[in-house]
Motif scaffolding. Structure first.
Motif, PDB file in Angstrom:
ATOM      1  N   ARG A   1       1.574   3.411  -2.128  1.00 37.83           N
ATOM      2  CA  ARG A   1       1.063   4.602  -2.833  1.00 37.83           C
ATOM      3  C   ARG A   1      -0.312   5.030  -2.340  1.00 37.83           C
ATOM      4  O   ARG A   1      -0.907   5.952  -2.904  1.00 37.83           O
ATOM      5  CB  ARG A   1       1.007   4.322  -4.334  1.00 37.83           C
ATOM      6  N   ASP A   2      -0.801   4.383  -1.313  1.00 38.56           N
ATOM      7  CA  ASP A   2      -2.128   4.701  -0.793  1.00 38.56           C
ATOM      8  C   ASP A   2      -1.985   5.301   0.608  1.00 38.56           C
ATOM      9  O   ASP A   2      -1.902   4.580   1.601  1.00 38.56           O
ATOM     10  CB  ASP A   2      -2.989   3.438  -0.744  1.00 38.56           C
TER      11      ASP A   2
ATOM     12  N   ASN B   1       0.816  -1.223   0.000  1.00 35.12           N
ATOM     13  CA  ASN B   1       0.000   0.000   0.000  1.00 35.12           C
ATOM     14  C   ASN B   1       0.845   1.266   0.000  1.00 35.12           C
ATOM     15  O   ASN B   1       0.415   2.312   0.479  1.00 35.12           O
ATOM     16  CB  ASN B   1      -0.925  -0.001   1.214  1.00 35.12           C
TER      17      ASN B   1
ATOM     18  N   LYS C   1      -4.024   6.857   2.482  1.00 34.39           N
ATOM     19  CA  LYS C   1      -5.140   6.588   3.390  1.00 34.39           C
ATOM     20  C   LYS C   1      -4.962   5.233   4.069  1.00 34.39           C
ATOM     21  O   LYS C   1      -5.134   5.111   5.293  1.00 34.39           O
ATOM     22  CB  LYS C   1      -6.469   6.622   2.629  1.00 34.39           C
ATOM     23  N   LYS C   2      -4.605   4.212   3.288  1.00 35.78           N
ATOM     24  CA  LYS C   2      -4.409   2.880   3.872  1.00 35.78           C
ATOM     25  C   LYS C   2      -3.204   2.850   4.802  1.00 35.78           C
ATOM     26  O   LYS C   2      -3.210   2.159   5.828  1.00 35.78           O
ATOM     27  CB  LYS C   2      -4.265   1.840   2.760  1.00 35.78           C
TER      28      LYS C   2
END
Length: 333
Positions: free
Chosen positions: A115-116, A113, A118-119
């Motif tokens: 590049r995420d 994750n 929020k995660k």
């Protein structure tokens, strides 16, 4: 001036020792996991003494591979060999976590994750516990099944880059966390019809650190304090494992004092086959830290564990599969 003090260990490696030499000394730990044992290899020593080099090395050229990469390569050579000879069917899984400022972080989750944002901000909370076999399990961590050496090495190399590393006065690339790469094997023997379930913990401990020397401040000072406190808790557990109370019985070992000792509980005591490397700096200015590390290793060597295999018969495997199937049906209804 203090006189010469002797220390006795199983092996001593000088500055000319190669990564291959180190691996050949301990390759049997991976074989033990394949045979169904709980095994552990870890490195201890002051910051900048070469622990991460021993445990991981780097992947630029194979000569620089450390133990983790070599264990993975060795494992899949054994898997492929036993499969080709129709001797066994082996499943291989892995987990990768770090302990940063007394919190567990799933390095595979961070890798998947990256590049995420929020995660990453909502990383699942990990909680160590013990299963019925007395082995540590971490609730909430990602476990990946690997089918070949390239796959597992790619995961390790990518996830390893997610570890927290900062420069200090003592080390240009100082690991600010402890890392634990765990390999699980399920080895079904075609002749005996038994399944041997093994585990190998490969642990790269962050280095003990004198903050006056490393000149750290702010967040890095907080990191150093967390590292030193966890290593102190580890030392207390090691001492308890080697001592008896006034009645001659083993002392109570308080693994719950620190998250590191909770994660390492089945690597220190119980039924584990454990191998410790103590890494030392050759600098005269670090002589006190070298002496402390040697004393630490001397105490560790006193620990005696009774090892045993984890194995299931064909009937037990069948019953477990049936229970798993029933649980899935209940969950779906």
């Amino acid at each position: 001036e203090e006189s010469t003090r002797p220390f006795q260990f199983d092996s001593v490696f000088g500055p000319d020792t190669t990564q291959v030499d180190i691996f050949e000394e301990c390759s049997g730990m991976m074989e033990s996991a394949l045979d169904g044992y709980n095994a552990c290899v870890f490195a201890y020593g002051q910051t900048g003494a070469g622990k991460t080099w021993t445990m991981s090395g780097n992947d630029d050229v194979k000569a620089n591979w450390g133990l983790t990469r070599r264990f993975v390569e060795y494992l899949f050579k054994e898997v492929d060999d036993k499969r080709a000879k129709n001797q066994a069917t082996i499943k291989v899984y892995c987990e990768f976590l770090e302990i940063y400022c007394d919190e567990l972080r799933d390095l595979f989750y961070i890798m998947d994750n990256a590049r995420d944002k929020k995660k990453l901000a909502e990383m699942p909370k990990l909680e160590p516990g013990m299963n019925a076999e007395g082995r540590v399990v971490v609730k909430g961590i990602q476990r990946k099944e690997a089918t070949n050496v390239d796959e597992m090495l790619a995961w390790f190399n990518a996830a390893n880059k997610g570890r927290v590393v900062h420069a200090t006065e003592m080390n240009a690339e100082s690991s600010r966390s402890h890392s634990v790469f765990t390999i699980y094997t399920e080895n079904y023997n075609h002749t005996t019809k038994k399944t041997f379930k093994g585990k190998l913990n490969i642990i790269d401990l962050a280095g003990s650190e004198r903050t006056g020397k490393s000149k750290v401040t702010g967040q890095q000072l907080e990191e150093a304090n967390a590292i030193n406190n966890s290593l102190m808790a580890l030392g207390m557990c090691v001492s308890s494992l080697t001592e008896v109370d006034k009645n001659g019985k083993p002392k109570f070992v308080n693994y719950r004092n620190n998250i590191l000792t909770r994660v390492m509980q089945d690597s220190l005591g119980g039924t584990s086959k454990t191998l410790m490397f103590v890494n030392m700096s050759p600098a005269g200015s670090n002589s006190q830290e070298t002496k402390s590390s040697l004393e630490y290793a001397k105490n560790m060597k006193k620990i005696t564990n009774t090892t045993n295999k984890s194995e299931d018969s064909a009937i037990v495997n069948s019953l477990k599969d049936e229970i798993k199937k029933l649980k899935m049906e209940l969950a779906a209804s």
